[in-house]
Design an enzyme around this catalytic site. Structure first.
Site, PDB file in Angstrom:
ATOM      1  CB  ALA A 118       9.996  97.633 -42.864  1.00 36.63           C
ATOM      2  CE  LYS A 119       9.587 101.890 -49.756  1.00 34.07           C
ATOM      3  NZ  LYS A 119       8.127 102.052 -49.988  1.00 34.07           N
ATOM      4  N   GLY A 120      13.132  98.837 -47.884  1.00 34.35           N
ATOM      5  CA  GLY A 120      14.413  98.310 -48.315  1.00 34.35           C
ATOM      6  C   GLY A 120      14.817  98.944 -49.625  1.00 34.35           C
TER       7      GLY A 120
END
Ligand code: NAD
Length: 429
Positions: A118-120
């Site tokens: 994931a990444k934000g």
């Protein structure tokens, strides 16, 4: 209906395509070709499972309201909860976050830890926000992504221009909303709030272990090696410190304001103090100032890109003179530049391996939080060393076996592991 796809053409006209997500898909396709994956499964693996786009209103100190753009992307969770950092930077884009999320899937699988990717990110310049504004922005972001994060769902961590304070705010916001303390919702926290010893140094330490293994393969003495580092934040400055401790000579470094060079090497401890005091490596005594990009072309044994994506491209790859490139940053090399270095015999240790120390110790932090039993720093570092040395050997062996770059060697390993998990679990419903 899921259909099979032709790989996305990588080049747009004559120009090199620098879109990070198209680069990530191209890297995936290059390795997937070797694995003979069933087309439907291949299509599932190349795309993010879930992508959230947000408008984040924040009350500024002057009483006005500003709306920031934010993202959280979950690429794949077949092998475990999603895991990935949060980046605050004016240049953040949805496609960059998608690319970073997919790189996290392959990274966790490369080092065999039970997480997906994931990444934000938030489009902002944290250098121009007050402490209070940053806190309100972070808490609003944490609130908006709360439905999809959690200790067994998706666990954020720091990335560019976020740190242990950012993680503490997210942990607090989540814990307040849930009515109980939830340290396992983020990693990279301060040690007195459930963080792990060794997490702050883990990305750089993992990179150092990889570089050490690469030196062994190539017959280079690490204690006599010269090193150039682009980016002097968490990953870059600690890599400088750890490599200097191994006896290497750090001859060039840069940050966003420019670079410095001294063939005789820097006293890294003094350079760290200088950077902390002045906010930049520039102005360090007895160093020649050079443009930031020039650091990539310094004659040296080891080059560590530790800043942002697309730094070594077709345009400047010919200036790289290092024998080893250890990608502490995510995505610093374009696919075309990768091939050029491969043909020149430069060993590129890909990001999914070279900077995987960070997520590995994040995994250790999560394990310690869940069991509420904490390890000492030596214990953490020993476990990290075991993971990194084994992963380097696995990737090197895979690259040799398939006669491909270390990056494609790592992807072949990683995609195979994720694909097996997906096939065994099946496609729901
Ligand atoms: P950081 O915010 O601590 O440091 C970033 C550094 O890069 C700063 O010194 C900044 O001045 C410099 N920089 C920015 N633009 C630059 C440019 N154009 N030229 C030279 N320097 C420039 O961030 P970080 O956590 O060290 O992350 C750096 C890279 O490492 C990113 O690609 C990140 O995704 C990757 N990474 C970090 C971790 C981690 O645990 N922190 C883990 C894995 C990967």
């Amino acid at each position: 209906m899921v259909t099979s796809r032709v790989p996305v053409p990588f080049k747009s006209e004559a120009k090199e395509d620098l879109n990070p997500f198209r680069i990530a898909m191209h890297q995936f396709d290059t390795a997937a070709e070797k694995l003979n994956l069933e087309p439907g499964l291949r299509e599932v693996l190349r795309r993010p499972r879930r992508a959230l786009s947000l408008a984040l209103p924040v009350k500024m100190d002057d009483g006005t309201v500003r709306v920031f753009e934010g993202f959280r992307v979950q690429h794949n969770s077949a092998r475990g909860p999603c895991k990935g950092g949060i980046r605050y930077h004016p240049g953040v884009t949805f496609d960059e976050v998608k690319a970073l999320a997919s790189w996290m899937t392959w990274k966790c699988a490369t080092v065999s830890i039970p997480f997906g990717g994931a990444k934000g990110g938030i489009v902002c310049d944290p250098h121009h926000l007050s402490h209070g504004e940053l806190e309100r922005l972070t808490r609003r972001y944490a609130y908006e992504i709360m439905p999809i994060i959690g200790p067994d769902k998706d666990i954020p961590a720091p990335d560019v221009y976020t740190d242990s304070q950012t993680m503490a705010w997210i942990m607090d916001t989540y814990s307040m909303a849930h009515g109980s303390n939830a340290p396992g919702v983020v990693t990279g926290k301060p040690t007195y709030l459930g963080g792990s010893f060794g997490r702050n140094e883990a990305t750089a330490r993992g990179c150092m272990f990889c570089v050490r293994s690469a030196c062994e393969v190539l017959g280079i003495s690490l204690d006599r090696a010269t090193v150039a580092i682009q980016g002097f934040g968490n990953a870059g400055s600690i890599a400088a410190h750890l490599l200097a401790k191994q006896g290497s000579t750090i001859i060039a470094v840069s940050d966003s304001r420019g670079g410095i060079y001294n063939r005789a090497g820097f006293n890294v401890a003094e350079l760290l103090v200088h950077k902390q005091k002045t906010g930049s490596v520039l102005g360090f005594p007895s160093a020649k100032e050079i443009p930031s990009e020039a650091v990539l072309g310094i004659e040296c044994d080891i080059l560590i890109p530790a800043a942002l994506e697309n730094q070594i491209t077709l345009e400047n790859v010919d200036m790289v003179q290092a024998r080893i490139v250890g990608e502490a940053a995510n995505g610093p090399t374009t696919p075309d530049a990768d091939i050029v270095m491969y043909k020149k015999g430069i060993m590129v240790i890909p990001d999914v391996l070279a900077n995987a120390g960070g997520v590995t110790v994040s995994y250790f932090e999560w394990v310690q939080d869940l069991q509420e039993l904490f390890w000492d720093e030596d214990d953490v570092n020993r476990r990290l060393e075991r993971v990194m040395v084994k992963a380097f050997t696995d990737v090197h062996t895979s690259a040799k076996k398939h006669n491909v770059t270390m990056r494609t060697g790592a992807y072949i390993l990683a995609i195979d592991r994720v694909a097996k998990a997906m096939i065994t679990r099946g496609i729901w419903p």
